[in-house]
Design a protein around this motif. Structure first.
Motif, PDB file in Angstrom:
ATOM      1  N   GLY A  37      -6.393  -8.333  52.788  1.00  0.00           N
ATOM      2  CA  GLY A  37      -5.193  -8.822  51.887  1.00  0.00           C
ATOM      3  C   GLY A  37      -6.031 -10.082  50.620  1.00  0.00           C
ATOM      4  O   GLY A  37      -5.522 -10.007  49.820  1.00  0.00           O
ATOM      5  N   THR A  38      -7.078 -10.507  50.996  1.00  0.00           N
ATOM      6  CA  THR A  38      -7.763 -11.412  49.673  1.00  0.00           C
ATOM      7  C   THR A  38      -8.431 -10.219  48.997  1.00  0.00           C
ATOM      8  O   THR A  38      -9.466  -9.589  49.460  1.00  0.00           O
ATOM      9  N   CYS A  50      -8.293 -13.262  44.476  1.00  0.00           N
ATOM     10  CA  CYS A  50      -9.054 -13.928  45.677  1.00  0.00           C
ATOM     11  C   CYS A  50      -8.573 -15.190  46.407  1.00  0.00           C
ATOM     12  O   CYS A  50      -9.195 -15.824  47.304  1.00  0.00           O
ATOM     13  N   THR A  51      -7.665 -15.743  45.711  1.00  0.00           N
ATOM     14  CA  THR A  51      -7.065 -17.065  45.974  1.00  0.00           C
ATOM     15  C   THR A  51      -6.660 -17.159  47.458  1.00  0.00           C
ATOM     16  O   THR A  51      -6.055 -16.365  48.059  1.00  0.00           O
ATOM     17  N   VAL A  52      -7.188 -18.051  48.090  1.00  0.00           N
ATOM     18  CA  VAL A  52      -6.890 -18.761  49.410  1.00  0.00           C
ATOM     19  C   VAL A  52      -6.903 -20.173  49.490  1.00  0.00           C
ATOM     20  O   VAL A  52      -7.191 -20.728  48.630  1.00  0.00           O
ATOM     21  N   MET A  53      -6.159 -20.725  50.843  1.00  0.00           N
ATOM     22  CA  MET A  53      -6.141 -22.055  50.885  1.00  0.00           C
ATOM     23  C   MET A  53      -7.499 -22.553  51.837  1.00  0.00           C
ATOM     24  O   MET A  53      -7.622 -22.155  52.798  1.00  0.00           O
ATOM     25  N   LEU A  54      -8.156 -23.512  51.229  1.00  0.00           N
ATOM     26  CA  LEU A  54      -9.410 -23.883  52.027  1.00  0.00           C
ATOM     27  C   LEU A  54      -8.938 -25.563  52.267  1.00  0.00           C
ATOM     28  O   LEU A  54      -8.856 -26.222  51.373  1.00  0.00           O
ATOM     29  N   PRO A 107      -1.063 -11.290  46.454  1.00  0.00           N
ATOM     30  CA  PRO A 107      -1.839 -12.034  47.363  1.00  0.00           C
ATOM     31  C   PRO A 107      -2.214 -13.349  46.764  1.00  0.00           C
ATOM     32  O   PRO A 107      -1.768 -14.437  47.223  1.00  0.00           O
ATOM     33  N   GLY A 108      -2.870 -13.403  45.529  1.00  0.00           N
ATOM     34  CA  GLY A 108      -3.343 -14.435  44.957  1.00  0.00           C
ATOM     35  C   GLY A 108      -2.189 -15.393  44.070  1.00  0.00           C
ATOM     36  O   GLY A 108      -2.312 -16.371  44.519  1.00  0.00           O
ATOM     37  N   PHE A 109      -1.357 -14.664  43.612  1.00  0.00           N
ATOM     38  CA  PHE A 109      -0.131 -15.480  43.170  1.00  0.00           C
ATOM     39  C   PHE A 109       0.462 -16.176  44.134  1.00  0.00           C
ATOM     40  O   PHE A 109       1.107 -17.254  44.192  1.00  0.00           O
ATOM     41  N   VAL A 110       0.859 -15.522  45.610  1.00  0.00           N
ATOM     42  CA  VAL A 110       1.707 -15.866  46.549  1.00  0.00           C
ATOM     43  C   VAL A 110       0.735 -17.292  47.024  1.00  0.00           C
ATOM     44  O   VAL A 110       1.658 -18.231  47.280  1.00  0.00           O
ATOM     45  N   VAL A 111      -0.126 -17.084  47.270  1.00  0.00           N
ATOM     46  CA  VAL A 111      -1.146 -18.221  47.819  1.00  0.00           C
ATOM     47  C   VAL A 111      -1.280 -19.486  46.819  1.00  0.00           C
ATOM     48  O   VAL A 111      -0.768 -20.520  47.204  1.00  0.00           O
ATOM     49  N   THR A 112      -1.351 -19.001  45.387  1.00  0.00           N
ATOM     50  CA  THR A 112      -1.181 -20.254  44.557  1.00  0.00           C
ATOM     51  C   THR A 112       0.002 -20.999  44.558  1.00  0.00           C
ATOM     52  O   THR A 112       0.229 -22.047  44.209  1.00  0.00           O
ATOM     53  N   ALA A 113       1.146 -20.018  44.284  1.00  0.00           N
ATOM     54  CA  ALA A 113       2.354 -20.647  44.258  1.00  0.00           C
ATOM     55  C   ALA A 113       2.849 -21.389  45.391  1.00  0.00           C
ATOM     56  O   ALA A 113       3.304 -22.466  45.393  1.00  0.00           O
ATOM     57  N   SER A 114       2.457 -20.894  46.549  1.00  0.00           N
ATOM     58  CA  SER A 114       2.713 -21.457  47.923  1.00  0.00           C
ATOM     59  C   SER A 114       1.980 -22.898  47.524  1.00  0.00           C
ATOM     60  O   SER A 114       2.616 -23.920  48.246  1.00  0.00           O
ATOM     61  N   ALA A 115       0.803 -23.281  47.602  1.00  0.00           N
ATOM     62  CA  ALA A 115       0.212 -24.326  47.267  1.00  0.00           C
ATOM     63  C   ALA A 115       0.666 -25.373  46.427  1.00  0.00           C
ATOM     64  O   ALA A 115       0.898 -26.401  46.733  1.00  0.00           O
TER      65      ALA A 115
END
Length: 160
Positions: A37-38, A50-54, A107-115
């Motif tokens: 998904g990344t 490729c945005t993920v949370m680290l 996926p990148g937008f959703v992770v970015t928006a969630s953070a």
């Protein structure tokens, strides 16, 4: 250079692997862990696919080496939904407000928006646009994406 042993928690699951020192976190997630998904778009940190949370911070996985993540908690798009598969509020808003488009950048937008919404539960429209400005969607004018984030405002729990 010798390979390096690392241990990370990804979406709540521990992973121990031996990896080359220059393996990117994006490639580690996709190839070694099977978490496809990344997405990789530009591989230069520009597009945000490729945005993920680290450790809770949104990062570009193409710009981080897997060895740099040793000992960290990583959340990918696969870990955003509830364990039973229920969509997160941000994912549901993207679905409901047509923020998905072709889905490659989603996926990148959703992770970015969630953070972002976790850290800023009451953003202005300008703050939303600024937070999303590092993610590129090649097939839309961003209206559905911005509408989705606005709809998700106040639904993302802050970290305790």
């Amino acid at each position: 250079m010798a390979d390096v042993d690392i241990e990370v928690r990804i979406n709540g699951t521990s992973f121990r692997r031996t990896v080359p020192p220059r393996l990117t976190l994006a490639d580690f997630l996709r190839v070694d862990c099977g978490l496809t998904g990344t997405h990789l778009g530009c591989e230069h940190g520009v597009c945000g696919a490729c945005t993920v949370m680290l450790d809770g911070e949104a990062v570009r996985a193409c710009l981080v080496f897997a060895v740099q993540a040793d000992g960290s908690e990583i959340t990918t798009i696969e870990g955003i939904a509830e364990p039973d598969g229920t969509l997160s509020p941000v994912q549901a808003a993207f679905r409901d407000h047509h923020g998905l488009q072709c889905g490659f950048c989603t996926p990148g937008f959703v992770v970015t928006a969630s953070a972002f919404l976790r850290d800023n539960p009451s953003p202005t429209d300008d703050e939303i646009r600024e937070a999303l400005s590092g993610n590129i969607c090649r097939c839309t004018g961003y209206q559905g994406i911005i509408a989705a984030v606005k709809a998700a405002v106040g639904t993302v729990a802050a970290d305790d």
